[in-house]
Design a protein around this motif. Structure first.
Motif, PDB file in Angstrom:
ATOM      1  N   CYS A   1      88.576 -10.649 -68.793  1.00 46.06           N
ATOM      2  CA  CYS A   1      89.673 -10.327 -69.696  1.00 46.06           C
ATOM      3  C   CYS A   1      90.159  -8.886 -69.473  1.00 46.06           C
ATOM      4  O   CYS A   1      91.359  -8.633 -69.372  1.00 46.06           O
ATOM      5  CB  CYS A   1      89.187 -10.539 -71.128  1.00 46.06           C
ATOM      6  SG  CYS A   1      90.508 -10.726 -72.297  1.00 46.06           S
TER       7      CYS A   1
ATOM      8  N   GLU B   1      92.004 -18.857 -66.155  1.00 47.22           N
ATOM      9  CA  GLU B   1      92.734 -17.846 -66.907  1.00 47.22           C
ATOM     10  C   GLU B   1      94.062 -18.390 -67.412  1.00 47.22           C
ATOM     11  O   GLU B   1      94.677 -19.252 -66.785  1.00 47.22           O
ATOM     12  CB  GLU B   1      93.008 -16.615 -66.015  1.00 47.22           C
ATOM     13  CG  GLU B   1      91.739 -15.861 -65.688  1.00 47.22           C
ATOM     14  CD  GLU B   1      91.981 -14.541 -64.960  1.00 47.22           C
ATOM     15  OE1 GLU B   1      93.055 -13.945 -65.103  1.00 47.22           O
ATOM     16  OE2 GLU B   1      91.051 -14.118 -64.247  1.00 47.22           O
TER      17      GLU B   1
ATOM     18  N   ILE C   1      87.323 -11.421 -77.762  1.00 48.08           N
ATOM     19  CA  ILE C   1      86.855 -12.658 -77.131  1.00 48.08           C
ATOM     20  C   ILE C   1      85.906 -13.437 -78.052  1.00 48.08           C
ATOM     21  O   ILE C   1      85.334 -14.438 -77.640  1.00 48.08           O
ATOM     22  CB  ILE C   1      86.169 -12.401 -75.767  1.00 48.08           C
ATOM     23  CG1 ILE C   1      85.014 -11.413 -75.912  1.00 48.08           C
ATOM     24  CG2 ILE C   1      87.162 -11.917 -74.739  1.00 48.08           C
ATOM     25  CD1 ILE C   1      83.988 -11.523 -74.802  1.00 48.08           C
TER      26      ILE C   1
ATOM     27  N   ILE D   1      91.686  -6.539 -77.043  1.00 50.40           N
ATOM     28  CA  ILE D   1      90.942  -7.745 -76.660  1.00 50.40           C
ATOM     29  C   ILE D   1      90.094  -8.205 -77.841  1.00 50.40           C
ATOM     30  O   ILE D   1      89.572  -7.383 -78.606  1.00 50.40           O
ATOM     31  CB  ILE D   1      90.023  -7.451 -75.439  1.00 50.40           C
ATOM     32  CG1 ILE D   1      90.849  -7.243 -74.158  1.00 50.40           C
ATOM     33  CG2 ILE D   1      88.990  -8.573 -75.216  1.00 50.40           C
ATOM     34  CD1 ILE D   1      90.054  -6.812 -72.942  1.00 50.40           C
TER      35      ILE D   1
END
Ligand code: NI
Length: 170
Positions: free
Chosen positions: A133, A92, A63, A61
């Motif tokens: 997420c 999403e 972000i 991930i």
């Protein structure tokens, strides 16, 4: 490092359950690096190994919004050990469901237990976009996609478009 091919829905592999990683070895570390490179190239903010056809419980991930400073995080065998009762609706998207977005309701915060690159157990407390997420990516490890939370009608609408897009690619 290499960029891996991202599977697109419908694909039976995306619907399979990933297996836990026994040991965070060289192979897993290489997979993490390749997955990060693949995610940045896409570009996306999260990727699960199942999306590149590897049924192992590995998630990456990032972000961070500023493109000049990358903030990659990765999880081996991530597991949600706590989630908030408060649900939040957020839009999403998914690299396996290109060009489709939908508002999905999920717990707005969660705690995740996982292994780091040294195989050490860690806990991350996440909220907001990061929490969303993480939950989205852990779903991938269990063969679940965000469209599964939509009404039958909305889901079949998106699926039809995805099937059409796949046919046009061939
Ligand atoms: Ni996704």
């Amino acid at each position: 490092m290499s960029i891996l091919k991202i599977l697109k829905e419908p694909d039976p592999i995306l619907r399979k359950k990933s297996l836990p990683v026994k040991q965070v070895d060289k192979e897993i570390k290489k997979l993490i690096k390749d997955m990060l490179e693949t995610m940045y190239a896409a570009p996306g903010i999260g990727l699960a190994a199942a999306q590149v056809g590897i049924l192992k419980r590995v998630v990456v991930i990032d972000i961070s919004k500023e493109t000049y400073k990358k903030e990659p995080i990765f999880f081996v065998n991530p597991e949600i050990i706590w989630k908030s009762d408060i649900l939040e609706k957020k839009e999403e998207g998914c690299l396996s469901i290109p060009e489709h977005f939908a508002e999905i309701k999920r717990p707005e915060a969660c705690h995740v237990k996982y292994l780091d690159e040294n195989g050490k157990e860690k806990i991350l407390k996440a909220k907001g976009l990061l929490a969303t997420c993480i939950q989205h990516e852990i779903d991938h490890c269990d063969g679940i996609l965000f469209i599964d939370y939509l009404s039958k009608l909305k889901k079949s609408f998106i699926l039809k478009k995805l099937i059409k897009a796949k046919k046009n690619q061939k």
